[in-house]
Scaffold this motif. Structure first.
Motif, short mmCIF file in Angstrom:
data_model
loop_
_atom_site.label_atom_id
_atom_site.label_comp_id
_atom_site.label_asym_id
_atom_site.label_seq_id
_atom_site.Cartn_x
_atom_site.Cartn_y
_atom_site.Cartn_z
N ALA A 135 -1.94 -5.96 29.11
CA ALA A 135 -2.68 -5.49 28.06
C ALA A 135 -1.93 -5.01 26.63
O ALA A 135 -1.23 -4.07 26.96
CB ALA A 135 -3.81 -4.85 28.44
N PHE A 136 -2.07 -5.45 25.55
CA PHE A 136 -1.45 -4.98 24.53
C PHE A 136 -2.41 -5.08 23.24
O PHE A 136 -2.83 -6.25 22.62
CB PHE A 136 -0.23 -5.69 23.92
N SER A 137 -2.92 -4.10 22.64
CA SER A 137 -3.85 -4.12 21.40
C SER A 137 -3.41 -2.72 20.72
O SER A 137 -3.34 -1.57 21.67
CB SER A 137 -5.08 -3.90 21.81
N ARG A 138 -3.47 -2.60 19.28
CA ARG A 138 -3.43 -1.44 18.73
C ARG A 138 -4.53 -1.26 17.75
O ARG A 138 -5.00 -2.48 17.05
CB ARG A 138 -2.16 -1.30 17.80
N PRO A 139 -5.24 -0.13 17.44
CA PRO A 139 -6.34 -0.20 16.70
C PRO A 139 -5.76 -0.38 15.35
O PRO A 139 -4.93 -0.03 15.04
CB PRO A 139 -6.99 1.17 16.88
N PRO A 140 -6.76 -1.25 14.53
CA PRO A 140 -6.41 -1.28 13.08
C PRO A 140 -5.88 0.06 12.29
O PRO A 140 -5.01 -0.13 11.60
CB PRO A 140 -7.61 -1.92 12.55
N SER A 141 -6.46 1.19 12.67
CA SER A 141 -5.89 2.11 11.98
C SER A 141 -4.54 2.61 12.32
O SER A 141 -4.08 3.64 11.76
CB SER A 141 -6.84 3.61 12.21
N ASP A 142 -4.00 1.99 13.40
CA ASP A 142 -2.56 2.41 13.67
C ASP A 142 -1.60 1.08 13.48
O ASP A 142 -0.67 1.09 14.22
CB ASP A 142 -2.54 2.77 15.19
N ARG A 143 -1.97 0.35 12.60
CA ARG A 143 -1.29 -0.87 12.09
C ARG A 143 -0.94 -0.76 10.77
O ARG A 143 -1.92 -0.61 9.88
CB ARG A 143 -1.78 -2.23 12.54
N PHE A 144 0.35 -1.29 10.10
CA PHE A 144 0.57 -1.03 8.79
C PHE A 144 1.52 -2.14 8.51
O PHE A 144 2.52 -2.33 9.22
CB PHE A 144 1.21 0.29 8.73
N CYS A 145 0.90 -2.98 7.55
CA CYS A 145 1.88 -4.18 6.87
C CYS A 145 2.58 -3.74 5.79
O CYS A 145 1.89 -3.60 4.57
CB CYS A 145 0.90 -5.06 6.72
N THR A 146 3.77 -3.79 5.84
CA THR A 146 4.51 -3.60 4.21
C THR A 146 4.42 -4.80 3.45
O THR A 146 4.54 -4.34 2.24
CB THR A 146 5.89 -3.17 4.68
N LEU A 147 4.18 -6.03 3.99
CA LEU A 147 4.05 -7.11 3.08
C LEU A 147 2.65 -6.89 2.23
O LEU A 147 2.60 -7.08 1.05
CB LEU A 147 3.78 -8.25 3.89
N ALA A 148 1.60 -6.65 2.84
CA ALA A 148 0.27 -6.01 1.96
C ALA A 148 0.66 -4.96 0.91
O ALA A 148 0.10 -5.19 0.12
CB ALA A 148 -0.50 -5.94 3.19
N LEU A 149 1.37 -4.03 1.54
CA LEU A 149 1.75 -2.86 0.41
C LEU A 149 2.24 -3.51 -0.87
O LEU A 149 2.12 -3.23 -1.78
CB LEU A 149 2.47 -1.82 1.26
#
Length: 158
Positions: A135-149
């Motif tokens: 199982a592998f999942s990270r909550p959205p609040s613990d994900r960060f996309c530098t491309l979106a930034l």
């Protein structure tokens, strides 16, 4: 492309005050930066041939980094070799996915998971762990996309 979420909001829909507050918050968190090189563009049909995981914080700098070539058990297309510099001969003797991903799993469970184009990397991470029934999942609040930034900060560069 999936929008990366920030504290329950789409990174693209945040108001400037919310965005500033979020970036102040995230600057205080440890980061787990991940980058994968793959045999193609689609996680459902392609495999990871290299993964690099770096743990860092703005306060302490780089804490650790590991990089693995991975034998994907499928051919590495010539186009991918041209793009990444990773050839079939480089991965033929590399560890198998079942040897690499269990070592990466605890690292990828900590800090704010960060990547440039995180939806791409995250989809491959989930696919690779699924192949191993891990199982592998990270909550959205613990994900960060530098491309979106980058797209938020420099919209003219789309």
């Amino acid at each position: 492309m999936e929008n990366t979420m920030l504290n329950g909001f789409s990174q693209q829909s945040l108001r400037s005050q919310d965005l500033l507050a979020y970036y102040r918050y995230i600057c205080e968190q440890p980061f787990t930066i991940v980058d994968v090189e793959t045999t193609g563009c689609t996680a459902d049909y392609c495999r990871v041939i290299e993964v690099s995981v770096l743990s860092a914080s703005l306060a302490d700098g780089i804490r650790s980094q590991v990089t693995y070539l991975i034998n994907p058990l499928v051919p590495v297309p010539g186009l991918i070799t041209n793009l990444t510099g990773i050839s079939q001969s480089m991965v033929d003797d590399a560890p198998l996915p079942r040897e690499v991903w269990p070592q990466c799993h605890p690292l990828l469970q900590t800090g704010v998971l960060t990547a440039h184009n995180l939806p791409f990397d995250y989809a491959f991470l989930q696919s690779e762990f699924t192949h191993l029934d891990i199982a592998f999942s990270r909550p959205p609040s613990d994900r960060f996309c530098t491309l979106a930034l980058a797209r938020l900060m420099l919209p003219e560069l789309r």
